[in-house]
Write a protein that holds these residues in place. Structure first.
Motif, PDB file in Angstrom:
ATOM      1  N   GLU A  22      77.973 -76.688 -37.347  1.00  0.00           N
ATOM      2  CA  GLU A  22      77.175 -77.819 -37.827  1.00  0.00           C
ATOM      3  C   GLU A  22      75.691 -77.487 -37.806  1.00  0.00           C
ATOM      4  O   GLU A  22      74.965 -77.786 -38.754  1.00  0.00           O
ATOM      5  N   LYS A  44      74.587 -76.905 -49.432  1.00  0.00           N
ATOM      6  CA  LYS A  44      75.381 -77.929 -48.756  1.00  0.00           C
ATOM      7  C   LYS A  44      76.391 -78.550 -49.716  1.00  0.00           C
ATOM      8  O   LYS A  44      77.547 -78.776 -49.364  1.00  0.00           O
ATOM      9  N   ARG A  60      82.395 -75.960 -33.356  1.00  0.00           N
ATOM     10  CA  ARG A  60      82.038 -76.909 -34.402  1.00  0.00           C
ATOM     11  C   ARG A  60      80.551 -77.200 -34.362  1.00  0.00           C
ATOM     12  O   ARG A  60      79.887 -77.300 -35.405  1.00  0.00           O
ATOM     13  N   GLN A  61      79.985 -77.336 -33.160  1.00  0.00           N
ATOM     14  CA  GLN A  61      78.554 -77.633 -33.042  1.00  0.00           C
ATOM     15  C   GLN A  61      77.702 -76.486 -33.582  1.00  0.00           C
ATOM     16  O   GLN A  61      76.676 -76.720 -34.229  1.00  0.00           O
TER      17      GLN A  61
END
Length: 108
Positions: A7, A18, A3-4
């Motif tokens: 992100e 985005k 996830r990091q």
């Protein structure tokens, strides 16, 4: 991919990319987010919550006037919080377009 890591990559995207990612993710979460569309002949072709005549500029202007998201959801009961997320994301990505639409509609 963690996830990091995802992100970190998302943070490098342009505002419009985005906004598209938020719309895609919202749809996969089944949160009833309809997305944002521009349809010739509907609200002058301005960006609206899909399937409605609720213009993004109108929601942004309402927010600028101090109307809360809760009040917007109450006033427009057929939209969801996910629709507002899409609207805010679109407005951030296309801020000049939204500002121009607000100016034009205040001149009328």
């Amino acid at each position: 991919m963690t996830r990091q890591e995802i992100e970190s990559q998302l943070l490098t995207l342009s505002l419009s990319d985005k906004a598209e990612m938020v719309q895609s993710l919202t749809k996969t979460l089944n949160m009833s987010g309809k997305g944002i569309t521009k349809t010739p002949g509907v609200c002058g072709g301005t960006a609206c919550i899909a399937g409605t005549r609720i213009a993004v500029w109108l929601l942004v202007e309402a927010q600028q006037l101090g109307i809360s998201e809760a009040q917007l959801l109450q006033d427009y009961s057929h939209i969801t919080a996910a629709d507002l997320v899409n609207a805010w994301s679109y407005a951030d990505a296309y801020s000049e377009e939204i500002a121009a639409a607000i100016r034009v509609n205040n001149e009328v």
